[in-house]
Design a protein around this motif. Structure first.
Motif, PDB file in Angstrom:
ATOM      1  N   GLY A  26       0.817  -1.140  -0.086  1.00 45.14           N
ATOM      2  CA  GLY A  26       0.208   0.209   0.088  1.00 45.14           C
ATOM      3  C   GLY A  26       0.847   1.300  -0.066  1.00 45.14           C
ATOM      4  O   GLY A  26       0.243   2.317   0.175  1.00 45.14           O
ATOM      5  N   LEU A  27       2.074   1.019   0.040  1.00 50.82           N
ATOM      6  CA  LEU A  27       3.199   2.199  -0.057  1.00 50.82           C
ATOM      7  C   LEU A  27       4.047   2.268  -1.318  1.00 50.82           C
ATOM      8  O   LEU A  27       5.447   1.968  -0.883  1.00 50.82           O
ATOM      9  N   PRO A  28       3.739   2.087  -2.456  1.00 49.55           N
ATOM     10  CA  PRO A  28       4.468   1.952  -3.471  1.00 49.55           C
ATOM     11  C   PRO A  28       5.880   2.930  -3.554  1.00 49.55           C
ATOM     12  O   PRO A  28       5.293   4.378  -3.282  1.00 49.55           O
ATOM     13  N   LEU A  29       7.072   2.716  -3.668  1.00 46.49           N
ATOM     14  CA  LEU A  29       8.155   3.737  -3.707  1.00 46.49           C
ATOM     15  C   LEU A  29       8.924   3.571  -4.885  1.00 46.49           C
ATOM     16  O   LEU A  29       9.100   2.192  -5.603  1.00 46.49           O
ATOM     17  N   GLU A  30       9.221   4.492  -5.771  1.00 43.28           N
ATOM     18  CA  GLU A  30       9.737   4.521  -6.902  1.00 43.28           C
ATOM     19  C   GLU A  30      10.785   5.479  -7.030  1.00 43.28           C
ATOM     20  O   GLU A  30      10.749   6.610  -6.445  1.00 43.28           O
ATOM     21  N   ARG A  31      11.688   5.035  -7.889  1.00 48.69           N
ATOM     22  CA  ARG A  31      12.762   6.173  -8.262  1.00 48.69           C
ATOM     23  C   ARG A  31      12.441   6.656  -9.812  1.00 48.69           C
ATOM     24  O   ARG A  31      12.352   5.746 -10.705  1.00 48.69           O
ATOM     25  N   ILE A  32      12.652   7.891  -9.876  1.00 45.44           N
ATOM     26  CA  ILE A  32      12.349   8.427 -11.177  1.00 45.44           C
ATOM     27  C   ILE A  32      13.377   9.282 -11.511  1.00 45.44           C
ATOM     28  O   ILE A  32      14.000   9.970 -10.938  1.00 45.44           O
ATOM     29  N   VAL A  33      13.958   9.049 -12.736  1.00 44.81           N
ATOM     30  CA  VAL A  33      15.150   9.730 -13.423  1.00 44.81           C
ATOM     31  C   VAL A  33      14.569  10.571 -14.724  1.00 44.81           C
ATOM     32  O   VAL A  33      13.969  10.002 -15.565  1.00 44.81           O
ATOM     33  N   SER A  34      14.647  11.965 -14.432  1.00 39.72           N
ATOM     34  CA  SER A  34      14.379  12.780 -15.550  1.00 39.72           C
ATOM     35  C   SER A  34      15.463  13.479 -16.332  1.00 39.72           C
ATOM     36  O   SER A  34      16.456  14.005 -15.476  1.00 39.72           O
ATOM     37  N   ARG A  35      15.472  13.533 -17.294  1.00 40.57           N
ATOM     38  CA  ARG A  35      16.708  14.109 -18.303  1.00 40.57           C
ATOM     39  C   ARG A  35      15.945  15.250 -19.058  1.00 40.57           C
ATOM     40  O   ARG A  35      16.095  15.043 -20.169  1.00 40.57           O
ATOM     41  N   GLY A  36      15.614  16.170 -18.564  1.00 45.16           N
ATOM     42  CA  GLY A  36      14.990  17.512 -19.370  1.00 45.16           C
ATOM     43  C   GLY A  36      13.499  17.199 -19.682  1.00 45.16           C
ATOM     44  O   GLY A  36      13.133  18.138 -20.327  1.00 45.16           O
ATOM     45  N   GLN A  37      13.134  16.019 -19.531  1.00 46.30           N
ATOM     46  CA  GLN A  37      11.655  15.895 -19.721  1.00 46.30           C
ATOM     47  C   GLN A  37      10.534  16.769 -18.935  1.00 46.30           C
ATOM     48  O   GLN A  37      10.688  17.187 -17.589  1.00 46.30           O
ATOM     49  N   ALA A  38       9.499  17.044 -19.567  1.00 52.61           N
ATOM     50  CA  ALA A  38       8.252  17.795 -18.949  1.00 52.61           C
ATOM     51  C   ALA A  38       6.900  17.453 -19.657  1.00 52.61           C
ATOM     52  O   ALA A  38       7.133  17.226 -21.009  1.00 52.61           O
ATOM     53  N   PRO A  39       5.979  17.346 -19.093  1.00 51.16           N
ATOM     54  CA  PRO A  39       4.563  17.009 -20.044  1.00 51.16           C
ATOM     55  C   PRO A  39       4.295  18.316 -20.901  1.00 51.16           C
ATOM     56  O   PRO A  39       5.003  19.327 -20.782  1.00 51.16           O
ATOM     57  N   PRO A  40       3.418  17.845 -21.896  1.00 51.54           N
ATOM     58  CA  PRO A  40       3.270  18.901 -22.948  1.00 51.54           C
ATOM     59  C   PRO A  40       2.499  20.084 -22.204  1.00 51.54           C
ATOM     60  O   PRO A  40       1.868  19.992 -20.932  1.00 51.54           O
ATOM     61  N   ALA A  41       2.924  21.271 -22.767  1.00 53.24           N
ATOM     62  CA  ALA A  41       1.884  22.427 -22.136  1.00 53.24           C
ATOM     63  C   ALA A  41       0.626  22.374 -21.887  1.00 53.24           C
ATOM     64  O   ALA A  41      -0.130  21.855 -22.703  1.00 53.24           O
TER      65      ALA A  41
END
Length: 106
Positions: A26-41
């Motif tokens: 019930g407590l999912p933990l994740e590692r997220i690696v972003s390399r300049g991404q962003a969602p569309p405007a």
């Protein structure tokens, strides 16, 4: 979280890498690696569960729909995104990448 699972977008840069980490039921933990991404405007995220995020490296800008300004996050900064709080990552650093820990709950 707004990140996808290591899948390239057609005609665009690869999406964030999301790796599940050992976590409690019930407590999912994740590692997220972003390399300049962003969602569309104009794209906002509205999640059914709360999410606590901690930025480990890099930098990023996170904005809530009900706030005029973008919050700039640096390593060690963390915040709670309440359930159904519309939000978006406006930008994330590429070098170094923005590395997050995200804990979903509720």
């Amino acid at each position: 979280t707004w990140a996808a699972r290591r899948l390239p977008r057609p005609g665009g840069p690869p999406r964030d890498a999301c790796d599940p980490l050992p976590s409690a039921p019930g407590l999912p933990l994740e590692r997220i690696v972003s390399r300049g991404q962003a969602p569309p405007a104009g794209q906002w995220y509205d999640q059914p569960a709360a999410e606590w995020v901690l930025l480990l490296s890099g930098s990023a800008g996170l904005r809530f729909a009900d706030e005029a300004l973008t919050r700039t996050l640096h390593p060690g900064d963390h915040l709670l995104i309440p359930a159904h709080a519309r939000h978006r990552v406006e930008w994330s650093s590429d070098d170094p990448p923005a590395v997050w820990l995200a804990l979903h709950h509720g």
